[in-house]
Design an enzyme around this catalytic site. Structure first.
Site, PDB file in Angstrom:
ATOM      1  N   LYS A 179       0.850  -1.147   0.164  1.00  0.00           N
ATOM      2  CA  LYS A 179      -0.020   0.137   0.117  1.00  0.00           C
ATOM      3  C   LYS A 179       0.910   1.097  -0.058  1.00  0.00           C
ATOM      4  O   LYS A 179       1.519   1.604   0.913  1.00  0.00           O
ATOM      5  CB  LYS A 179      -0.953   0.148   1.284  1.00  0.00           C
ATOM      6  CG  LYS A 179      -1.926   0.992   1.120  1.00  0.00           C
ATOM      7  CD  LYS A 179      -2.545   1.584   2.482  1.00  0.00           C
ATOM      8  CE  LYS A 179      -1.707   2.849   3.053  1.00  0.00           C
ATOM      9  NZ  LYS A 179      -1.766   3.962   2.250  1.00  0.00           N
ATOM     10  N   GLU A 254      10.590   0.678   9.469  1.00  0.00           N
ATOM     11  CA  GLU A 254      11.815   1.836   9.284  1.00  0.00           C
ATOM     12  C   GLU A 254      10.774   2.913   9.606  1.00  0.00           C
ATOM     13  O   GLU A 254      10.064   3.520   8.904  1.00  0.00           O
ATOM     14  CB  GLU A 254      12.032   1.949   7.771  1.00  0.00           C
ATOM     15  CG  GLU A 254      12.859   0.477   7.345  1.00  0.00           C
ATOM     16  CD  GLU A 254      14.357   0.165   7.772  1.00  0.00           C
ATOM     17  OE1 GLU A 254      14.610   1.362   8.725  1.00  0.00           O
ATOM     18  OE2 GLU A 254      14.725  -0.797   7.716  1.00  0.00           O
ATOM     19  N   CYS A 288      14.336  10.870   6.218  1.00  0.00           N
ATOM     20  CA  CYS A 288      14.359  10.288   7.587  1.00  0.00           C
ATOM     21  C   CYS A 288      15.876  10.599   8.207  1.00  0.00           C
ATOM     22  O   CYS A 288      16.001  10.225   9.310  1.00  0.00           O
ATOM     23  CB  CYS A 288      13.936   8.680   7.711  1.00  0.00           C
ATOM     24  SG  CYS A 288      14.827   7.951   6.255  1.00  0.00           S
ATOM     25  N   GLU A 385      10.545  15.070  15.372  1.00  0.00           N
ATOM     26  CA  GLU A 385      10.927  15.178  14.053  1.00  0.00           C
ATOM     27  C   GLU A 385       9.905  16.378  13.262  1.00  0.00           C
ATOM     28  O   GLU A 385       8.729  16.323  13.290  1.00  0.00           O
ATOM     29  CB  GLU A 385      10.290  13.963  13.182  1.00  0.00           C
ATOM     30  CG  GLU A 385      10.877  13.607  11.886  1.00  0.00           C
ATOM     31  CD  GLU A 385      10.663  12.283  11.479  1.00  0.00           C
ATOM     32  OE1 GLU A 385       9.454  11.587  11.602  1.00  0.00           O
ATOM     33  OE2 GLU A 385      11.530  11.520  10.837  1.00  0.00           O
TER      34      GLU A 385
HETATM   35  P1  NAD Z   1       3.059   8.029   7.792  1.00  0.00           P
HETATM   36  O1  NAD Z   1       3.349   7.032   9.064  1.00  0.00           O
HETATM   37  O2  NAD Z   1       2.216   9.298   8.215  1.00  0.00           O
HETATM   38  O3  NAD Z   1       2.306   7.075   6.610  1.00  0.00           O
HETATM   39  C1  NAD Z   1       3.201   6.117   6.038  1.00  0.00           C
HETATM   40  C2  NAD Z   1       2.107   5.002   5.511  1.00  0.00           C
HETATM   41  O4  NAD Z   1       1.206   4.717   6.597  1.00  0.00           O
HETATM   42  C3  NAD Z   1       1.323   5.744   4.390  1.00  0.00           C
HETATM   43  O5  NAD Z   1       1.182   4.932   3.459  1.00  0.00           O
HETATM   44  C4  NAD Z   1      -0.189   5.924   5.323  1.00  0.00           C
HETATM   45  O6  NAD Z   1      -1.276   5.800   4.302  1.00  0.00           O
HETATM   46  C5  NAD Z   1       0.061   4.523   5.911  1.00  0.00           C
HETATM   47  N1  NAD Z   1      -0.950   4.995   7.354  1.00  0.00           N
HETATM   48  C6  NAD Z   1      -1.409   5.751   8.101  1.00  0.00           C
HETATM   49  N2  NAD Z   1      -2.038   5.346   8.987  1.00  0.00           N
HETATM   50  C7  NAD Z   1      -2.145   4.046   9.161  1.00  0.00           C
HETATM   51  C8  NAD Z   1      -2.605   3.228  10.013  1.00  0.00           C
HETATM   52  N3  NAD Z   1      -3.258   3.355  11.116  1.00  0.00           N
HETATM   53  N4  NAD Z   1      -2.220   1.836   9.586  1.00  0.00           N
HETATM   54  C9  NAD Z   1      -1.695   1.438   8.703  1.00  0.00           C
HETATM   55  N5  NAD Z   1      -1.088   2.147   7.655  1.00  0.00           N
HETATM   56  C10 NAD Z   1      -1.413   3.541   8.099  1.00  0.00           C
HETATM   57  O7  NAD Z   1       4.529   8.556   7.466  1.00  0.00           O
HETATM   58  P2  NAD Z   1       4.531   9.639   5.965  1.00  0.00           P
HETATM   59  O8  NAD Z   1       4.193  10.954   6.714  1.00  0.00           O
HETATM   60  O9  NAD Z   1       3.797   9.146   4.886  1.00  0.00           O
HETATM   61  O10 NAD Z   1       6.162   9.708   6.090  1.00  0.00           O
HETATM   62  C11 NAD Z   1       7.101  10.358   6.645  1.00  0.00           C
HETATM   63  C12 NAD Z   1       7.625   9.484   7.608  1.00  0.00           C
HETATM   64  O11 NAD Z   1       8.215   8.502   7.322  1.00  0.00           O
HETATM   65  C13 NAD Z   1       8.731  10.255   8.697  1.00  0.00           C
HETATM   66  O12 NAD Z   1       8.618  10.109   9.929  1.00  0.00           O
HETATM   67  C14 NAD Z   1       9.864   9.639   8.040  1.00  0.00           C
HETATM   68  O13 NAD Z   1      10.978   9.855   8.911  1.00  0.00           O
HETATM   69  C15 NAD Z   1       9.582   8.207   7.886  1.00  0.00           C
HETATM   70  N6  NAD Z   1      10.298   7.573   6.996  1.00  0.00           N
HETATM   71  C16 NAD Z   1      11.329   6.686   7.359  1.00  0.00           C
HETATM   72  C17 NAD Z   1      12.228   5.889   6.427  1.00  0.00           C
HETATM   73  C18 NAD Z   1      13.043   4.924   7.467  1.00  0.00           C
HETATM   74  O14 NAD Z   1      13.821   4.265   6.220  1.00  0.00           O
HETATM   75  N7  NAD Z   1      13.396   4.972   8.444  1.00  0.00           N
HETATM   76  C19 NAD Z   1      12.313   6.463   5.187  1.00  0.00           C
HETATM   77  C20 NAD Z   1      11.200   7.281   4.786  1.00  0.00           C
HETATM   78  C21 NAD Z   1      10.425   7.929   5.518  1.00  0.00           C
END
Ligand code: NAD
Length: 497
Positions: A179, A254, A288, A385
Site C-alpha cells: 500500500k 523503518e 528520515c 521530527e
Molecule cells: P506516515 O506514518 O504518516 O504514513 C506512512 C504510510 O502509512 C502511508 O502509506 C499511510 O497511508 C499509512 N498509514 C497511515 N495510518 C495508518 C494506519 N493506522 N495503519 C496502517 N497504515 C497507515 O508517514 P509519512 O508521513 O507518509 O512519511 C514520513 C515519515 O516516514 C517520517 O516519519 C519519516 O522519518 C519516515 N520515513 C522513514 C524512513 C526510514 O527508512 N526509516 C524512510 C522514509 C520515511
C-alpha cells in the site's frame, strides 16, 4: 510551472491486472502548484482481501521457482525501469514536488541499482555449512520464503521505498501486497506494471492504493499475510506493529529520525558547512536521515551558524521541474502548516531563527530553508521530527558532551561526525547510537549496505543482503545417519533397553 500531467490512473494492481477499486475518488496533487496530477479510485478493505488472496495463490509458484528464474525476471524489471527512467522521474517529480535533479540522479537510478542488486542477491542464499555436528546426524540449513508480505510505504521517496520493500521480498521468493501512500501512488503502480511486463507471474506483486486508516489498517492486521513491513512515522509504525501482533506476524519497521550532525573543532569547517546544508535540505528536509541537529564545538560555533545561514540564503527555491531548482515544496499545505507551527513556536522555547522561518511568496507548499541556533535541549524543534528544511544548532563543551547530546534522543536512524582526528572518528562511530554513522559526510547510501534504525527509528534492515533476512526463514533439517532403531539418545527416555 511546467511538467505536470493530468490523467486518470488505474486505482490498484491486483492479480496482474489494473483494477478499478471500490473506494471513493482521490486526487494526486502537485504540491508545487496545488493542481491535480491524477485521479484514482481508492481501494477498500475488500480489495485488500482480494490482493492478499491473489498473493497467497501465487506463492507456491514464485517461491518454488529457481533462484535463477527469479533473478532473470528481476533483471528484466531493472532494464525496463531503466528504459522508463524519464517517465518515472516525471511522475515522481509531479506527485512529490522533489527537484528533478534529485529524482533524475538519485531516486530513479538508485531504484534501478537496487533492483539489479536484488536480482543478483536472489542467487546468493547463505547459511551454515551442512555437516555432522552430532556424530549420528547430518544437519543442513534451508532458507525459505517467509510467505505473503504486506508492506506499507510513505510519500517522501515513493519509488525507492517501494523498491526497498518489494525487491528483497521478491528475491527471497515471497509474494507481496503493497500500500503506497495515498498522496503518491503513481510510481508504485508503474513499478507493478513494469514487473508484469518483465514477466513476473500474476499475483506475485499487488498494489492496493488507499488511505492509512482503513486500507492500511486492513493490510497490517490481515490474518492471511506472514510478515508486515512498514516505512513511515514512528506513531503509525507502532499501530502497524500492534495490528500485526494480533496474529503474531513478523514485522520490520523503518521509522522516523532526528539525526545528529556532530562537528568537532578540528573538522574541515567548509566541508561541514556544505555537508550540513546539503544534508538538511535534501528532498526539502523530508528525509528520515536528514541532518537535523547540528551539535558544534563552541570555538567554531558562530562561524558554522553564519556559514550554513549563508548557504541557505543562496538556495534556489521554485519549480521542481526546472533543473536549476535546489529546493521544491513540502508535500502538502497541511505538512507546511505543521513545519511552520514548529518553527514559529521555537523562539518561545529559546531558539534563535538565523535564516528562513517563513514561506516564500509562491503558490505551492514551499517553505524557506531555516536555521534555528541556540535551541534548548528540551524544545520541540530539537526533540521531535520536523520533516522540513530546518536545521537546529547547539554547541558542546567537550567530546563527552558532544556524544551525550548526539545520543539524547529517542530516535536512532542515522548520524554523522566531522573530524580529522582518527581516534575521535572511531569513538564517535562506536558510541553514537544509530543504524548508520557517517564520518565526514552525511546522506549517501549504497545498495550493498544496510539501512535501518534502532530505538524509536524501528528495527530490521532495508537494502543489502541483510534485508533479505527479513523475508527468509531458517529451517534446520537433521537426518539420522546411523540407520539404527535403538538410538543412543533414547537412553534419556527409556532406563532399561
Ligand atoms: P506516515 O506514518 O504518516 O504514513 C506512512 C504510510 O502509512 C502511508 O502509506 C499511510 O497511508 C499509512 N498509514 C497511515 N495510518 C495508518 C494506519 N493506522 N495503519 C496502517 N497504515 C497507515 O508517514 P509519512 O508521513 O507518509 O512519511 C514520513 C515519515 O516516514 C517520517 O516519519 C519519516 O522519518 C519516515 N520515513 C522513514 C524512513 C526510514 O527508512 N526509516 C524512510 C522514509 C520515511
Amino acid at each position: 510551472m511546467t511538467g505536470s500531467v493530468s490523467t486518470s490512473v488505474a486505482s490498484s494492481w491486483i492479480d496482474g491486472t489494473a483494477v478499478a477499486t471500490g473506494g471513493g475518488l482521490h486526487q494526486v496533487i502537485n504540491p508545487a502548484t496545488g493542481d491535480p496530477v491524477a485521479e484514482y479510485a481508492l481501494a477498500s478493505p475488500a480489495d485488500v482481501d482480494a490482493a492478499v488472496a491473489s498473493a497467497r495463490a501465487a506463492l507456491p509458484g514464485w517461491s518454488g521457482a529457481t533462484p535463477a528464474e527469479r533473478s532473470a525476471v528481476l533483471f528484466a524489471l531493472a532494464r525496463l525501469a531503466d528504459r522508463q527512467a524519464d517517465a518515472l522521474v516525471a511522475e515522481e517529480v509531479s506527485q512529490t514536488g522533489k527537484p528533478v535533479r534529485l529524482a533524475d540522479e538519485f531516486d530513479v537510478p538508485g531504484s534501478v541499482d537496487n533492483i539489479e542488486f536484488f536480482a543478483g542477491a536472489a542467487r546468493h542464499l547463505e547459511g551454515k555449512a551442512t555437516a555432522e555436528y552430532s556424530g549420528d546426524h547430518t544437519s543442513s540449513i534451508r532458507r525459505e520464503a517467509v510467505g505473503v508480505v504486506a508492506t506499507i510505504t510513505p510519500w517522501n521517496y515513493p519509488l525507492q521505498m517501494a523498491v526497498w520493500k518489494v525487491l528483497p521480498a521478491l528475491a527471497a521468493g515471497c509474494t507481496v501486497v503493497i500500500k503506497p501512500c495515498e498522496l503518491t501512488p503513481l510510481t508504485t503502480l508503474t513499478l507493478a506494471r513494469l514487473a508484469d511486463e518483465a514477466g513476473l507471474p500474476a499475483g506475485v506483486f499487488n498494489v492496493v492504493t488507499g488511505l492509512g486508516g482503513d486500507v492500511g489498517t486492513a493490510l497490517a492486521g490481515h490474518r492471511d499475510v506472514d510478515v508486515v513491513t512498514f516505512t513511515g512515522s514512528t506513531p503509525v509504525g507502532r499501530k502497524v506493529m500492534a495490528a500485526a501482533a494480533v496474529h503474531g506476524h513478523r514485522t520490520q519497521l523503518e521509522l522516523g529520525g532526528k539525526a545528529p550532525f556532530v562537528v568537532f573543532d578540528d573538522a574541515d569547517l567548509d566541508a561541514a558547512i556544505q555537508g550540513a546544508a546539503a544534508g538538511a535540505l535534501i528532498n526539502s528536509g523530508q528525509d528520515c536521515t536528514a541532518a537535523t541537529r547540528a551539535i558544534v564545538a563552541r570555538d567554531i560555533y558562530d562561524d558554522f551558524v553564519a556559514g550554513v545561514a549563508e548557504v541557505f540564503g543562496k538556495v534556489v527555491v521554485g519549480d521542481p521541474h526546472d533543473s536549476d531548482t535546489d529546493l521544491g515544496p513540502l508535500i502538502s499545505m497541511a505538512h507546511r502548516a505543521k513545519v511552520a507551527g514548529m518553527v514559529e513556536r521555537a523562539p518561545a522555547q529559546g531558539g534563535r531563527i538565523v535564516a528562513g522561518g517563513t514561506a516564500p511568496d509562491l503558490p505551492g507548499s514551499f517553505y524557506l530553508p531555516t536555521v534555528i541556533a541556540d535551541v534548548d535541549e528540551q524544545s520541540e524543534v530539537y526533540r521531535d521530527e520536523i520533516f522540513g528544511p530546518v536545521l537546529t544548532v547547539r554547541s558542546f563543551t567537550d567530546d563527552d558532551d558532544a556524544l551525550r547530546q548526539a545520543n539524547d534522543t529517542a530516535y536512532g536512524l542515522a548520524a554523522s561526525a566531522w573530524t580529522r582526528d582518527v581516534y575521535r572518528a572511531q569513538r564517535a562511530s562506536r558510541e553514537i547510537n544509530a543504524g548508520c554513522v557517517w564520518l565526514n559526510d552525511h546522506i549517501p547510501i549504497i545498495s550493498e549496505m544496510p539501512h535501518g534504525g534502532v530505538g524509536a527509528s524501528g528495527f530490521g534492515k532495508d537494502m543489502s543482503d541483510y534485508s533479505l533476512e527479513e523475508y527468509l526463514t531458517i529451517k534446520h533439517v537433521m537426518s539420522d545417519i546411523t540407520g539404527v532403531a535403538d538410538k543412543q539418545w533414547h537412553r534419556t527416555v527409556f532406563a532399561k533397553r
